[in-house]
Design an enzyme around this catalytic site. Sequence first.
Site, mmCIF file in Angstrom:
data_model
loop_
_atom_site.group_PDB
_atom_site.id
_atom_site.type_symbol
_atom_site.label_atom_id
_atom_site.label_comp_id
_atom_site.label_asym_id
_atom_site.label_seq_id
_atom_site.Cartn_x
_atom_site.Cartn_y
_atom_site.Cartn_z
ATOM 1 N N GLY A 109 6.205 -4.199 -17.683
ATOM 2 C CA GLY A 109 5.673 -5.284 -17.246
ATOM 3 C C GLY A 109 6.524 -5.255 -16.192
ATOM 4 O O GLY A 109 6.903 -4.716 -15.279
ATOM 5 N N LYS A 110 6.616 -6.953 -15.471
ATOM 6 C CA LYS A 110 6.909 -7.167 -14.303
ATOM 7 C C LYS A 110 6.640 -8.642 -13.533
ATOM 8 O O LYS A 110 6.047 -9.317 -14.852
ATOM 9 C CB LYS A 110 6.149 -6.177 -12.613
ATOM 10 C CG LYS A 110 6.485 -5.835 -12.201
ATOM 11 C CD LYS A 110 7.157 -4.595 -12.078
ATOM 12 C CE LYS A 110 7.435 -3.837 -10.862
ATOM 13 N NZ LYS A 110 7.905 -2.413 -11.339
#
Length: 421
Positions: A109-110
């Site tokens: 994720g980011k």
Amino acid sequence: MTQSSLYSGPVFDMARRQFEGVADYLDIAPDERDRLLLPKRTIAVSCPIHRDDGSTAVFQGYRVQHHLTLGPTKGGTRFAPSVDVGEVAALAVWMSWKCALAGLPYGGGKGGITVDPYALSPRELEALSRRYMQEMIPFVGPHTDVMAPDMGTNEQVMAWFMDTYSMYQGQTVSEIVTGKPVECGGTLGRREATGRGVAYLIGRALETLEINATGSTAIIQGFGNVGSVAALSLAQRGIKILGVSDHTAAYYDPKGLDVIQLDAHVRKNRVLKGFSSELLFDPAELLLQPCDILVPAAMERAITAENASALKCRILAEGANGPTTPEADRVIEERGDIFVIPDILCNAGGVIVSYFEWVQGLQQYFWDEKEVGEKLETAMERSFQKVIRRAERDGISQRSAALAIGVETVRLSKSTRGLFP
Ligand code: NAD
């Protein structure tokens, strides 16, 4: 493969091209590639805050959750002017391969906000951090998506994220973020984890190349969380730091810089600027000075086709995510004289200790710093061995080996689980 118009730009293009190269090597069928590469979910939010002068400003924020096959998504939150959906998506994709290589039960994720955090007052930064987390509440959770720090964010921002999420839940949920201060449920050793992991692998690369650590030399681009801790850890190992830079200044001293003084200066002033007028150096030239170890620890695409042939290092240790373009990779492979520790291996110490923090938070059972440090080194060593062996076995670059292990781990899990419905 589908050319998605949502995920575009030079950084996503890099992640896509790296993936396609590895997919060719792994012989992945064209109709399976989109499922592996394209992010599961992308959230875009507008975050309004009151400025100190009484006006209102709106900042664009994002969160990309790449895949949910192995567990929750996990990854940092970046506050930087460059942030756009393509950059965030690329960083999420890299996180997936990084977590899979390290054997962690996460997808990548980011997130990020398009903002210059250095231009905000502390009160504005807190307001923006809290509003961003509030906007993300429907989409994140300790078993859905767990945030951490990245460029432009730090332990304090994580404390605000955790506090905001907890206020809405009516109870303290410390496992919603990692990289928190220890007094808010963080783990000992997380702040230093990425830089220490970088230094550990540099030590292993020096051993592999039979270069003595004592008296060897290093140059570091970026003097934030990753760069400063890497510099201090390398200096502790007897390595001379010849040069450092950040977005405000670059310094070079062939006799070696005093990194403890540099670190103290940055803790006080936030940036390197103002440390010395005699040691100032051209930042682009700094990367090209002779040294044993070059550590890009700032932003993407620092090593390009233009400067790759002029590098004069033996080891390229990628503290940053995506610092080397695919064109530069080709130049470096052709040269054959640089030992590359690729980003998804080199800077994995951050997410490995984030995983330890998450596990400790879920169990409310905390470890001492020695245990965290030993488990970090064990995990880094395991990944290092896997990458070196795979590269040797198949005669491929260490980057291709690292990416291949990450991609095939996710692929195997997806194919074993099957395609719903
Ligand atoms: P940070 O915000 O603490 O520090 C970033 C540093 O880079 C600052 O010193 C900044 O001045 C410098 N910088 C920015 N632009 C620059 C430029 N053009 N030239 C030279 N220096 C420049 O961020 P960080 O957490 O240290 O992250 C640095 C890199 O490491 C990023 O690529 C990030 O994605 C990666 N990374 C961070 C972690 C982590 O745990 N923090 C983990 C894995 C990877």
